[in-house]
Design a protein around this motif. Sequence first.
Motif, PDB file in Angstrom:
ATOM      1  N   PHE A   8     -10.550  18.016 -10.319  1.00  0.00           N
ATOM      2  CA  PHE A   8      -9.433  17.286  -9.720  1.00  0.00           C
ATOM      3  C   PHE A   8      -9.557  15.805 -10.063  1.00  0.00           C
ATOM      4  CE2 PHE A   8      -6.917  15.354  -6.361  1.00  0.00           C
ATOM      5  CZ  PHE A   8      -5.844  16.222  -6.255  1.00  0.00           C
ATOM      6  N   ASP A   9      -8.486  15.225 -10.559  1.00  0.00           N
ATOM      7  CA  ASP A   9      -8.503  13.843 -11.038  1.00  0.00           C
ATOM      8  C   ASP A   9      -8.216  12.895  -9.874  1.00  0.00           C
ATOM      9  OD1 ASP A   9      -7.998  11.391 -12.164  1.00  0.00           O
ATOM     10  OD2 ASP A   9      -6.231  12.049 -13.292  1.00  0.00           O
ATOM     11  N   GLY A  12      -6.300   9.694 -10.705  1.00  0.00           N
ATOM     12  CA  GLY A  12      -4.905  10.034 -10.985  1.00  0.00           C
ATOM     13  C   GLY A  12      -4.150  10.363  -9.707  1.00  0.00           C
ATOM     14  N   PHE A  13      -4.821  11.020  -8.786  1.00  0.00           N
ATOM     15  CA  PHE A  13      -4.191  11.377  -7.510  1.00  0.00           C
ATOM     16  C   PHE A  13      -3.834  10.119  -6.734  1.00  0.00           C
ATOM     17  CE2 PHE A  13      -4.853  12.773  -2.940  1.00  0.00           C
ATOM     18  CZ  PHE A  13      -3.634  13.427  -2.832  1.00  0.00           C
ATOM     19  N   ARG A  14      -4.765   9.195  -6.697  1.00  0.00           N
ATOM     20  CA  ARG A  14      -4.525   7.930  -6.001  1.00  0.00           C
ATOM     21  C   ARG A  14      -3.319   7.205  -6.614  1.00  0.00           C
ATOM     22  NH1 ARG A  14      -8.069   4.092  -3.188  1.00  0.00           N
ATOM     23  NH2 ARG A  14      -9.888   5.407  -3.452  1.00  0.00           N
ATOM     24  N   LYS A  15      -3.259   7.230  -7.928  1.00  0.00           N
ATOM     25  CA  LYS A  15      -2.167   6.570  -8.636  1.00  0.00           C
ATOM     26  C   LYS A  15      -0.832   7.266  -8.340  1.00  0.00           C
ATOM     27  CE  LYS A  15      -1.899   4.209 -13.041  1.00  0.00           C
ATOM     28  NZ  LYS A  15      -2.367   4.086 -14.406  1.00  0.00           N
ATOM     29  N   ALA A  16      -0.861   8.592  -8.317  1.00  0.00           N
ATOM     30  CA  ALA A  16       0.363   9.349  -8.021  1.00  0.00           C
ATOM     31  C   ALA A  16       0.834   9.056  -6.596  1.00  0.00           C
ATOM     32  CB  ALA A  16       0.128  10.838  -8.224  1.00  0.00           C
ATOM     33  N   LEU A  17      -0.096   8.947  -5.654  1.00  0.00           N
ATOM     34  CA  LEU A  17       0.280   8.605  -4.277  1.00  0.00           C
ATOM     35  C   LEU A  17       0.950   7.235  -4.236  1.00  0.00           C
ATOM     36  CD1 LEU A  17      -2.873   9.774  -2.283  1.00  0.00           C
ATOM     37  CD2 LEU A  17      -0.604  10.843  -2.262  1.00  0.00           C
ATOM     38  N   SER A  19       2.969   6.046  -6.210  1.00  0.00           N
ATOM     39  CA  SER A  19       4.373   6.121  -6.629  1.00  0.00           C
ATOM     40  C   SER A  19       5.320   6.099  -5.436  1.00  0.00           C
ATOM     41  CB  SER A  19       4.649   7.419  -7.395  1.00  0.00           C
ATOM     42  OG  SER A  19       3.856   7.501  -8.534  1.00  0.00           O
ATOM     43  N   PHE A  20       4.778   6.474  -4.285  1.00  0.00           N
ATOM     44  CA  PHE A  20       5.601   6.457  -3.073  1.00  0.00           C
ATOM     45  C   PHE A  20       5.537   5.053  -2.490  1.00  0.00           C
ATOM     46  CE2 PHE A  20       6.276   7.198   1.525  1.00  0.00           C
ATOM     47  CZ  PHE A  20       7.488   7.879   1.466  1.00  0.00           C
ATOM     48  N   ALA A  21       6.657   4.353  -2.498  1.00  0.00           N
ATOM     49  CA  ALA A  21       6.705   2.987  -1.965  1.00  0.00           C
ATOM     50  C   ALA A  21       6.567   3.022  -0.445  1.00  0.00           C
ATOM     51  CB  ALA A  21       8.019   2.327  -2.350  1.00  0.00           C
ATOM     52  N   HIS A 154       4.012  -0.905  -3.758  1.00  0.00           N
ATOM     53  CA  HIS A 154       4.342   0.186  -4.669  1.00  0.00           C
ATOM     54  C   HIS A 154       3.454   0.095  -5.904  1.00  0.00           C
ATOM     55  CE1 HIS A 154       6.639   1.948  -8.107  1.00  0.00           C
ATOM     56  NE2 HIS A 154       6.602   2.965  -7.272  1.00  0.00           N
TER      57      HIS A 154
END
Lengths: 321, 321
Positions: A8-9, A12-17, A19-21, A154
């Motif tokens: 599990f990345d 990357g997960f933190r970065k994807a989270l 994306s939610f402003a 964001h």
Amino acid sequence: MSEAAPQFDAAGFRKALGSFATGVTIITSRDGAGAPVGLTVNSFNSVSLSPPLVLWSLAETSNSLSIFRAATHWAVHVLATDQEALSGRFARRGEDKFAGVEVEAGVGDVPLLRGCSARFQCRTAFQYQGGDHVIFVGEVLAFDRAETAPLVFHAGRYAHATRREASDSAPRNAWLEGSFNEGFLGYLLGRGHLQFFARVRPLLAEEKLSDEEFYLLSTLTLKQRLENDEIEKGLQGISDESRGAALDALHSRGLVQVDATGACQLTPTGSACALRLISAAKAVESQIIDQLGAGEAAALKSLLNRLIHVLDPKVEALWSE
Amino acid sequence: MSEAAPQFDAAGFRKALGSFATGVTIITSRDGAGAPVGLTVNSFNSVSLSPPLVLWSLAETSNSLSIFRAATHWAVHVLATDQEALSGRFARRGEDKFAGVEVEAGVGDVPLLRGCSARFQCRTAFQYQGGDHVIFVGEVLAFDRAETAPLVFHAGRYAHATRREASDSAPRNAWLEGSFNEGFLGYLLGRGHLQFFARVRPLLAEEKLSDEEFYLLSTLTLKQRLENDEIEKGLQGISDESRGAALDALHSRGLVQVDATGACQLTPTGSACALRLISAAKAVESQIIDQLGAGEAAALKSLLNRLIHVLDPKVEALWSE
């Protein structure tokens, strides 16, 4: 439920989270000894309207976890656009976060910060364990709100939030396909500039200055002494002839002095004239900002600065000194 | 914990909650019969990084509550700035929300939407009761992310989020106090316009048009026929003499025809010339938008439109037809 699979990345997960402003909040309370505590948190959210419940979550590794676990009351402060520095201060560890910060006493003697977009004073209702965080749910006992633009987070950085008009995504009607309408940036810049300028022009008439003379004079307020090529850059978009004529006119009126290399600077008379224009033009500006809203105006300025930088990446050299 | 006291201002509470900006998500799953379900939700938030957990909440009164209570899997879609219409569609009841929407099959056969900023595919981990809502916590099994500007919700309406520069709140250095620097809107508008225009000017030279002739020509693309006072309004900020000279020049070159009342319209030759300029100028524009970012450009346009409206509240009359 198990720990995340090893592949599990997490980054990357933190970065994807990200994306939610979200807005930005500061949660405050008092520790067992009565000292004020506070944390910057963006995991705030509403839960229920009746009863009024809100939640936020805190990492199990947080120094403040035990304090909030024990706290019966805490307050959520939704930060306004001009509270970025406060957000930064409460996000760092170890500092005396409340030093020099004015607070009021809220329900349960919780310290309340000022100047926020909204505040929610809560009594702890539930605490849930969720992985490596604890979710705190609070019952809102009191709240207040002010009409201010919000601080937004964001993609790992602060952002401006500006109102979106229904027309922003509406199709454009124009009789001539693809015409220069309100969807075309060049048109909007031109129109915005010319209309703004129409409000300033009466001031120029009083000073007997042409448009180009005014542009030149205002460029000369950026730096005490401007080289010839800096002036050229500052007046990009104005022809060489017009620039030359404007310079001659200001020079002959004793507003500008030019040295042997062609570098220019304002004379004391020129500075005085520029200062009169600046204060009058800023009065025009503040009227407009009042109507547009301070948050919107800040975002517009930020975007125009970025546009200018895109149009000419070397532009900052002129401003940074 | 009791219901809120009767004097609790529920409408005010809802408004205060709206002060906290959020992204917008659509949560999807399948009902017991295998039909796709989806909801627009802004109560999404991260909970834990390890294990990876996220949460969102749903009103007990929602028609979809029983479906999500029973669902073993669901997916969170963080919407991009250009997905406002999708957000609206999934926020309404009763419609066939998935009609014409392309989906992929995710983990647990959950329907996945396309074009989002981020997607989180989850297995239900916990459900908590919180007042009049149920909090769903999911374990993230898979996620993906795209580099797009987000759709944002604030104060009951959609918003643009634009990056904030450290310099936005930094103090301005200028040798002359209060000078016309990057903090002054009028300066930024002028500079942005002139620099943008410097990129377009070579195109004008090819068509042998002066700046004012170009402004006039572009104004005439807004509407098929413009009255004299509409032209005056469209060219606000340009002197009467320059406007008159530009009109004469375009007229004598057969690009514009003028009727007895002074109303103008483009001739076929004028339209052809305008179309050449439009396509060339739009090519310049798209280069700039690529560098600035689509989301930032959309916000800039929206703010400029609003600025223009503030400067002249009657301006839309020209564009709305």
